[in-house]
Design an enzyme around this catalytic site. Structure first.
Site, PDB file in Angstrom:
ATOM      1  N   GLU A 274       0.837  -1.215   0.000  1.00 29.24           N
ATOM      2  CA  GLU A 274       0.000   0.000   0.000  1.00 29.24           C
ATOM      3  C   GLU A 274       0.870   1.262   0.000  1.00 29.24           C
ATOM      4  O   GLU A 274       0.626   2.205   0.759  1.00 29.24           O
ATOM      5  CB  GLU A 274      -0.937   0.010   1.227  1.00 29.24           C
ATOM      6  CG  GLU A 274      -1.746  -1.252   1.408  1.00 29.24           C
ATOM      7  CD  GLU A 274      -3.024  -1.274   0.580  1.00 29.24           C
ATOM      8  OE1 GLU A 274      -3.259  -0.333  -0.201  1.00 29.24           O
ATOM      9  OE2 GLU A 274      -3.775  -2.249   0.691  1.00 29.24           O
TER      10      GLU A 274
ATOM     11  N   GLN B  71      -5.962   3.806  -5.459  1.00 31.83           N
ATOM     12  CA  GLN B  71      -6.454   3.460  -4.121  1.00 31.83           C
ATOM     13  C   GLN B  71      -5.840   4.352  -3.043  1.00 31.83           C
ATOM     14  O   GLN B  71      -5.808   3.977  -1.879  1.00 31.83           O
ATOM     15  CB  GLN B  71      -6.157   2.001  -3.806  1.00 31.83           C
ATOM     16  CG  GLN B  71      -6.921   1.044  -4.699  1.00 31.83           C
ATOM     17  CD  GLN B  71      -6.720  -0.401  -4.275  1.00 31.83           C
ATOM     18  OE1 GLN B  71      -7.167  -0.820  -3.223  1.00 31.83           O
ATOM     19  NE2 GLN B  71      -6.012  -1.167  -5.089  1.00 31.83           N
TER      20      GLN B  71
END
Ligand code: ATP
Ligand code: MG
Length: 733
Positions: free
Chosen positions: A218, A248
């Site tokens: 991430e 994202q």
């Protein structure tokens, strides 16, 4: 054999797993980024490119870290103990524990969670006689955290106006108070860990030599300070491997910076990111919807994503009158899914704001369905648990002022506000802790003297005992349980308090497994080096309680519907996903609409939500909603309109308002109209039928009405299929 590990990877994934040196994987949701990262660690260890000790991996949540470690143990016959796998906060905590002296911290420093931090700020402002209408404690807190997260100490914050200058003063005073008390807030964990490496060349070189491979999941959500910390740790030699998806990026509001991707490529001399384009998670309908929504954003690096998993079922949309009806719809749909054989745990109900969970929880609870809320009020944040933890903290360190204030008069023992003000003044004047001031007071106040004796008694009794036993001493001596027995709704709180013993037992068992004083990934404090191992374990447990993200739940059933915000769902996947509250002002959130990149960030959030679903997706919105006690009337979210209509099937057609049945004859058992289609069913549910293309199957459900009526058949080979009743040819068999 390495071949086994690498089996099943597609060529791009393989290239990523085996890349030499630093690399960036930039790829969409469900393309296997996390899987690639985990496999790469296993591959590095297995091919002896690096020892487990030489690896540091950053995950987004503690849960993800645990999962990664257990997957690694399954892939490799090695002990994962030496690996540093955890969240940024967890890893920084570990580093600071190991080098507390160099970091200027007491060995047993405590972590303040954000509620503790706010309490500490309020206390400070009160002591400074500050008008809290002008300087709201929450705003002061946000100011301090924002600056720390940007890597700035009070001395380096630029202040051009008197108001900001005051804020900077509070910032400096607050830091001084924390240092005096030996406590560290979340933002401080990161900043301290960064400064530790920056200022201490020996330590820096030690870790730079140790960690040969640093891996980050991430990556799009790392802040500038986090990236700077990673770079310091990596030094000139280590390979940095980052995976992420700009679509994202959902933490810009908290300082995350997608720009880190470009900076990273420049810093590491990476010419091109590795791209993964095949999505392994979702059916094409779900993926098409997600792609269509995110395509509306202008600010994108641009990626393709495809799947060969088949078209799958249409996305279902339900428009409810209000939030209660929406919750009722969710419950009914989950019941139906369960009847079909889906486990509750395969279903996630997502929402934009925490406050939305209440209506859904209520409906699930009333229906008797097991559920679990993630990231709502965490177990360790419940008031009763925080009280018990405060006693534990005082056992670890009686000079912890925050803990002292929390329980000095809880349960009530006649220590009033005036006594405390006097005590606080004495402590400040004498440059000592509240505890010291209370001891010095020599029993002038009976309640205070009783409290000191109580805590001293607990400390003496707990000496040398295990963690769970220490918790039991607190529960037995503090009178917390007796206190809650007198409360009307204290039963659940007592249950939670008893659960704390279980949490301690589980923690201690994990620690034994790993041969460490603590076991939470990343919180494996080297507090094991403390003189007293029992004390060290207590400290590690308290750190775990502050950092843990809600995995512990009193009496939680193993198979339970998962409730969480979209933010909390990042990186996870579920067979079936409900995205609720799709209304303008809520999702996209109204606050975001006034921010420069606000709408795009909300859309990325929607993209995250959509891409959590593997097979089935339900979208819903309510025309009216009670939120924070106020009714709101919302139009359907623009994100609903951004999904091509061909992909969506409306569930409202069969719920068109039907005239209410005459009172005398109707018994609708709770007022809910039956959702059975009114036409006669050509096949009973459970009947065996044959389809010209798919062969034999079993009728498993109906939906819709009139020309919209559909029948669902479960086929042994291809699974569930929906057909329009008017067109399908099914013969009984
Ligand atoms: P997100 O962006 O949501 O974090 P991701 O890119 O990290 O997603 P993963 O969670 O790693 O994706 O993978 C998504 C799903 O696809 C997982 O169930 C994973 O096991 C599966 N998967 C990934 N690669 C393959 C593959 N080569 N073969 C089969 N399944 C795969
Ligand atoms: Mg992932």
């Amino acid at each position: 054999m390495p071949a086994d590990l690498l089996e099943g990877l597609n060529p791009d994934q393989l290239a990523a797993v085996t890349a030499e040196g630093s690399a960036l994987v930039l790829a969409g949701a469900g393309s296997g980024k996390t899987r690639v990262l985990t496999t790469r660690i296993a591959w590095l260890v297995q091919t002896a490119r690096v020892s487990p000790m030489g690896i540091l991996a950053v995950t987004f949540t503690n849960k993800a870290a645990k999962e990664m470690l257990s997957r690694l143990s399954a892939m490799l016959p090695i002990n994962t103990r030496g690996m540093w796998v955890g969240t940024f906060h967890g890893l920084c905590n570990r580093l600071l524990r190991a080098h507390h002296q160099d970091a200027g911290l007491p060995q047993l420093f405590q972590i303040l969670d954000s509620a503790d931090q706010l309490a500490a700020i309020k206390r400070l402002l009160k002591a400074l006689n500050v008008d809290t209408d002008k300087y709201e404690p929450r705003k002061v807190q946000a100011f301090i955290n924002m600056n720390k997260e940007a890597g700035l100490r009070a001395g380096r914050v630029e202040a051009w106006d008197p108001y900001t200058r005051r804020l900077v003063e509070f910032f400096a005073e607050y830091d001084a108070q924390c240092n005096r008390e030996g406590v560290v807030d979340f933002a401080e964990l990161l900043l301290r860990a960064y400064e530790l490496l920056e200022r201490n060349a020996l330590l820096r070189e030690h870790y730079q030599t140790r960690f040969r491979h640093i891996l980050v999941d991430e990556f799009q959500d790392t802040s500038k300070l986090q990236y700077a910390w990673l770079k310091l740790l990596a030094g000139p030699e280590a390979a940095l491997f980052a995976v992420g998806d700009d679509d994202q990026s959902i933490y810009a509001f908290r300082g995350a910076d997608v720009g880190n991707m470009a900076t990273f490529m420049r810093d590491m001399g990476i010419a091109e990111p590795i791209k993964l384009t095949q999505n392994y998670r979702s059916h094409a309908t779900i993926l098409d919807a997600a792609n269509a929504v995110i395509a509306q954003n202008a600010n994108r690096l641009g990626k393709d994503l495809w799947t060969d998993a088949g078209v799958g079922e249409p996305i279902r949309h339900y428009q409810a009158m209000d939030d209660r009806e929406e919750a009722g719809f969710v419950v009914e749909a989950i019941r139906e899914l369960y009847r079909e054989g889906l486990a509750y745990a395969d279903v996630a109900v997502l929402y934009r704001a925490n406050a939305q969970s209440r209506a859904i929880e209520h409906a699930l609870f009333t229906a008797g369905l097991p559920y679990r809320v993630y990231g709502g009020q965490r177990f360790f944040e419940r008031a009763e648990i925080k009280h018990a933890l405060a006693y534990l903290r005082l056992i670890a360190n009686p000079e912890d002022d925050n803990a002292f204030l929390r329980v000095v008069n809880f349960p009530a023992r006649g220590v009033g506000a005036r006594t405390l003000e006097g005590l606080d003044a004495a402590a400040r004047q004498g440059g000592m802790s509240l505890w010291q001031a209370a001891c010095a007071g020599g029993g002038k106040n009976k309640g205070l003297a009783g409290f000191v004796a109580l805590v001293e008694g607990m400390r003496a009794e707990a000496r040398g005992l295990g963690l769970a036993e220490t918790v039991e001493i607190v529960l037995a001596r503090s009178s917390l349980i007796e206190h809650y027995k007198t409360e009307k709704e204290g039963e659940g709180r007592i249950e939670n308090l008893n659960e704390l013993t279980n949490a301690a037992l589980a923690f201690a068992a994990d620690a034994d497994d790993q041969g460490l004083a603590a076991a939470a990934p990343g919180t494996t404090a080297s507090a094991a080096t403390a003189d007293d191992p029992a004390q060290a374990q207590l400290i590690a447990f308290l750190a775990h309680a502050a950092l843990e993200a809600g995995e512990h739940e009193a009496g939680a059933a193993a198979d339970a519907v998962q409730l969480m915000t979209v933010h909390a769902a990042k990186g996870l996947e579920f067979h079936t996903v409900f995205i609720t509250g799709l209304e303008e002002g809520l999702f996209p959130h109204e606050n975001a609409l006034t921010e420069p990149d606000g709408l795009e960030e909300e859309r990325r959030l929607m993209y995250v939500a959509l891409t959590r679903a593997r097979r089935r997706l339900f979208l819903s919105h309510a025309q009216q909603r009670l939120l924070h006690g106020q009714p709101r009337y919302g139009l359907a979210s623009r994100f609903l309109e951004e999904i091509p209509t061909a992909l969506v099937h409306s569930l409202n057609l069969h719920r068109r308002p039907t005239p209410p049945p005459p009172r005398s004859t109707a018994d609708w058992g709770g007022g809910k109209a039956p959702s059975q289609p009114s036409r006669e069913l050509p096949h009973k549910i459970g009947a065996r039928v044959s389809h010209p293309r798919y062969g034999e199957g079993v009728v498993s459900g109906y939906q819709g009405q009139g020309a919209e009526a559909e029948i669902r058949v479960a086929f042994p080979k291809v699974g569930d299929k929906w057909f329009i009743l008017d067109y399908v040819k099914l013969t009984p068999c």
